[in-house]
Design a protein around this motif. Sequence first.
Motif, PDB file in Angstrom:
ATOM      1  N   GLY A  10       0.828  -1.210   0.000  1.00 36.26           N
ATOM      2  CA  GLY A  10       0.000   0.000   0.000  1.00 36.26           C
ATOM      3  C   GLY A  10       0.856   1.251   0.000  1.00 36.26           C
ATOM      4  N   VAL A  11       0.257   2.366   0.448  1.00 37.14           N
ATOM      5  CA  VAL A  11       0.969   3.643   0.420  1.00 37.14           C
ATOM      6  C   VAL A  11       2.186   3.644   1.334  1.00 37.14           C
ATOM      7  CG1 VAL A  11      -1.066   4.974  -0.230  1.00 37.14           C
ATOM      8  CG2 VAL A  11      -0.540   4.645   2.196  1.00 37.14           C
ATOM      9  N   LYS A  36      -0.809  -4.529  -8.658  1.00 36.50           N
ATOM     10  CA  LYS A  36       0.065  -3.631  -7.896  1.00 36.50           C
ATOM     11  C   LYS A  36       1.412  -4.296  -7.629  1.00 36.50           C
ATOM     12  CE  LYS A  36      -1.839  -0.902  -4.910  1.00 36.50           C
ATOM     13  NZ  LYS A  36      -2.488  -0.342  -3.691  1.00 36.50           N
ATOM     14  N   GLN A 123       2.998   8.584   4.803  1.00 33.83           N
ATOM     15  CA  GLN A 123       3.413   8.267   3.436  1.00 33.83           C
ATOM     16  C   GLN A 123       4.677   9.022   3.053  1.00 33.83           C
ATOM     17  OE1 GLN A 123       0.309   8.818   0.521  1.00 33.83           O
ATOM     18  NE2 GLN A 123       1.644   8.325  -1.197  1.00 33.83           N
ATOM     19  N   GLU A 127       8.131   7.277   1.804  1.00 30.19           N
ATOM     20  CA  GLU A 127       8.740   7.578   0.512  1.00 30.19           C
ATOM     21  C   GLU A 127      10.157   8.125   0.665  1.00 30.19           C
ATOM     22  OE1 GLU A 127       5.856  10.168  -1.220  1.00 30.19           O
ATOM     23  OE2 GLU A 127       4.546   8.506  -1.861  1.00 30.19           O
ATOM     24  N   ARG A 273     -11.672  10.132   3.666  1.00 31.15           N
ATOM     25  CA  ARG A 273     -10.310  10.018   3.121  1.00 31.15           C
ATOM     26  C   ARG A 273      -9.528  11.326   3.236  1.00 31.15           C
ATOM     27  NH1 ARG A 273      -8.352   4.887   2.728  1.00 31.15           N
ATOM     28  NH2 ARG A 273     -10.157   3.542   2.433  1.00 31.15           N
TER      29      ARG A 273
END
Length: 288
Positions: A10-11, A36, A123, A127, A273
Amino acid sequence: MAKTAFIGLGVMGGPMAGHLARAGHDVAVYNRTEAKARDWAQKHKGRTYTSVAKAAEGVDIVFSCVGNDRDLREVFDAAASTMRKGAIFVDHTTASAEIARELAAKAEELGLGFLDAPVSGGQAGAEAGRLTVMAGGDPPSFAEAQPIMSAYAANMTLIGPAGSGQLAKMVNQICIAGVLQGLAEALHFGKRADLDIEKVIAAISKGAAQSWQMENRWKTMDEGRFDFGFAVDWMRKDLGLVLDEAERNGSKLELTKLVDAYYADVQAMGGKRWDTSSLIARLERPRS
């Protein structure tokens, strides 16, 4: 270099697994949505499998970052069926302390290591490879996993025995919920008082009121932009874990309960969200 598997892209999991591959580790991946996993494998020149058991076969460490206790139990059971003795299962899911203790006991019976190792940093931290890891488990497993986790984590702390990592993550979420509510009310008050919010933040962010949330979220909160970041749905899931644990240990979390209810208001406004900084949105609604 370690032979690893990463379950859940996922993220958070996708970038974390990517950092492992860039650091030179051998990475096999599994994701429930196969497309994915294929995209990740093509980008990072890794290997993708259609089952957790196949991905985990013969590796040194299995990492997971999935949705909840039920998902985690399923992933662990599948991975443990093919993991070699002495391998380590490192879980980065934000889950309950109870499931962490349950899986740690299973791992011990099977001759496996286990760490509950939830992360903080969102996130952006995943990253950038700058996450904070709060771990629960035995020191030898942590010592073996730590240099490998350094591919995506800037800070790693072994808090205590199994479950301690999840409990520390709950402390983290309690702090964030309180800070965000305070920041939301402060910005709302400043705007109603016709202050120049940018000047106010420039003044107070260098003093005792400073926080990561203030530095990184005040502007988007002021502008009413929330289409990014850590979703309200996820925060409510985390706060649910917190409040369940509080029932068990007898702690009084009056503010946390209140903020959880405020997040329910934001969900009702259509903000499921939205970033967690959207607490200000319920204060900025037009007055009836």
